[in-house]
Design an enzyme around this catalytic site. Structure first.
Site, PDB file in Angstrom:
ATOM      1  N   HIS A 216      -9.283 -29.667 -32.692  1.00 29.94           N
ATOM      2  CA  HIS A 216     -10.227 -28.683 -32.177  1.00 29.94           C
ATOM      3  C   HIS A 216     -10.985 -29.209 -30.957  1.00 29.94           C
ATOM      4  CE1 HIS A 216      -9.200 -26.165 -35.484  1.00 29.94           C
ATOM      5  NE2 HIS A 216      -9.713 -26.964 -36.389  1.00 29.94           N
TER       6      HIS A 216
ATOM      7  N   LYS B 207       0.834  -1.205   0.000  1.00 33.70           N
ATOM      8  CA  LYS B 207       0.000   0.000   0.000  1.00 33.70           C
ATOM      9  C   LYS B 207       0.868   1.253   0.000  1.00 33.70           C
ATOM     10  CE  LYS B 207      -3.559   2.501   2.589  1.00 33.70           C
ATOM     11  NZ  LYS B 207      -4.576   2.458   3.660  1.00 33.70           N
TER      12      LYS B 207
END
Length: 529
Positions: free
Chosen positions: A281, A140
């Site tokens: 696929h 922070k």
């Protein structure tokens, strides 16, 4: 917000001691004061470094088996204080709080503890509290504090300090702050996910997902989509844990298809037979077992040679020279196997673009786990489809019962159908797929497409008739009407496996009896969308 921030005082508290002494020595050589705790302090002192124990700073010893040691204003004030805020500076002076400019913390090994199968209490004790609190505080305050949570960033920190005369840049601190928050987020995700499972909470109010960056991808499914690959930290063998031995970098579609291929081939234990799955696929275009891998590959290839071109090949045992030679006869994108011998590697060495992946074993397809799918505004979460059936689980519903050989083919077809996009129809004969119909809106169409593919392959192979004649056929869900079943019968199927459960089961059974088919119900479906 200032750009360059000095590093004069560092706090080091790490569970993973990799690179610790080298880091400590380098920081000390730069004139940076080192604070530390417990084992980290002991390791640094053993290396001959001067270290101030955090207990000396806080005035409190480590207590409660180390649960409480850094949760103190002398630590968090030093991390959180804004160096350009007069009130903060006054508070620091009033209470004797010195700034901490660099935080180096890696957390208790919670994920590793869970992975080892530790008991509940042991897992609880490996939940880090002080570490995440310090990381979040330092991150922070990245305007002034540099936060390091990963060993792999040690070298970058030292390079940054060296390049900037003992300072770090704002951009560097911002990058490390983002990494820090991602780490604490992933850590909390691991704890909450484990705890939900431990207490039997199947639908927790909040579910958190986390991943670790593995590689950047050139693009996603299509060239205009950005993509990357992240791993979830599990020890499940597969594409994420595979080692690439040769070939071009894997693409998004390569990874997706290779995962589908390996999950499918893992259904077949090498102790039972060699097995091969060819995927295109994300759908199988050929799956087979054989006495050798070469035989299994050839049978799988002969199911649909056209679709196999440019496909993914997955094997359930060590790739050998004979199999490699057959695979190398056509263009193949990826080969994945739990082993490969030197002769096979020599064969593939001439195929520079072929990607060869080695896995640490087969996936346990019966193991529990979760599957996720994103939808607009949310995420669908379900158990992985780990449903397995044996002969004793099947219910014969027709007048004619399958023979033992037919029953083996039915179970084989059922395993494959589990991995075919719905609506799925799979024809199998002698331990090999001979027709696969996938992803159609109508089950009838899937049956027709699979049969048509079999007819084309029969012509290509010079066979007198399609191999669907006398085959076993699997349907991933029930036949709602008899028409799909009759399409399979017209293709020559002699026996059928399907879940059952339709309102018209009686009609479908009667149609099967009239056609002389043997049919079994599973009581389980395998939709795959």
């Amino acid at each position: 917000m200032t750009n360059l921030a000095p590093v004069r005082r560092a706090l080091i508290s790490v569970s993973d001691k990799t690179g610790l002494t080298d880091l400590g020595r380098a920081l000390s050589d730069m004139g940076i004061e080192i604070l530390s705790t417990g084992g980290s302090a002991a390791a640094l002192r053993a290396a001959g470094l001067t270290v101030t124990d955090v207990a000396e700073v806080t005035g409190f010893p480590e207590m409660m088996d180390g649960r409480v040691k850094t949760l103190h204003p002398m630590v968090h004030g030093g991390l959180l204080a804004l160096r350009d805020n007069a009130m903060h500076l006054a508070a620091m002076e009033e209470h004797g709080i010195a700034p901490i400019d660099l935080l180096v913390v890696n957390l208790y090994p919670f994920e590793e503890t869970v992975a080892k199968g530790a008991d509940y209490d042991t897992c609880i004790e490996n939940i880090d509290i002080g570490g995440p609190a310090m990381i979040r505080a330092a991150a922070k305050n990245h305007a002034f504090v540099t936060t390091v949570v990963d060993v792999e960033d040690y070298a970058a920190v030292l390079a940054e300090l060296s390049a900037n005369n003992g300072h770090t840049t704002l951009a560097f601190r911002q990058k490390l702050a983002q990494i820090a928050y991602a780490r604490t987020g992933a850590y909390d995700a691991a704890v909450s996910t484990w705890m939900a499972a431990a207490i039997g909470e199947e639908t927790p109010r909040r579910r958190v997902f986390a991943g670790t960056f593995a590689q950047a991808l050139r693009y996603g499914e299509n060239a205009h989509q950005k993509a990357a690959f992240y791993t979830d930290g599990s020890d499940r063998p597969g594409v994420a844990l595979a080692r690439q031995l040769q070939g071009k970098e894997l693409s998004y579609n390569n990874i997706n298809d290779t995962d589908a291929a390996f999950e499918l081939v893992s259904e077949f234990l090498p102790s039972d037979s060699a097995a091969c799955a060819i995927i295109k696929h994300a759908n199988p275009c050929g799956v087979a077992t054989g006495t050798t891998l070469a035989e299994a590959y050839q049978k799988a290839f002969d199911c649909d040679r056209t679709s196999a071109f440019g496909g993914i090949v997955a094997l359930n045992s060590t790739l050998d020279k004979a199999t490699a030679q057959r695979i190398a006869e056509i263009f193949t994108e990826v080969v994945i196997a739990p082993g490969v011998d030197d002769d096979a590697r020599d064969v593939f060495a001439a195929k520079k673009n072929l990607r060869l992946l080695l896995t640490p074993g087969l996936a346990n397809t019966a193991a529990p786990g979760l599957a996720y799918r994103q939808v607009s505004g949310g995420m669908l979460v379900q158990d992985r489809d780990n449903g397995h059936l044996g002969m004793d689980d099947l219910k014969v519903v027709t007048k004619k019962a399958p023979t033992d050989a037919q029953m083996r083919d039915l179970l084989f077809a059922w395993k494959v159908a589990k991995h075919v996009k719905s609506n799925a129809i799979v024809y199998v004969k002698d331990g090999a797929t001979v027709g696969v119909g996938a992803g159609q809106m109508s089950r009838v169409d899937s049956a027709m497409i699979a049969a048509k593919k079999a007819e084309r392959m029969a012509d290509a192979l010079g066979l007198p008739q399609p191999l669907t004649i006398g085959s076993a056929v699997a349907s991933d869900a029930f036949f709602p009407f008899a028409d799909g079943l009759m399409e399979a019968a017209a293709a020559g199927a002699s026996c059928v496996i399907q879940p059952g459960g339709s309102m018209r089961d009686d009609e479908v059974i009667a149609a099967a009896d009239a056609a002389g088919l043997a049919m079994v119900f599973t009581g389980m479906r395998h939709f795959r969308h």
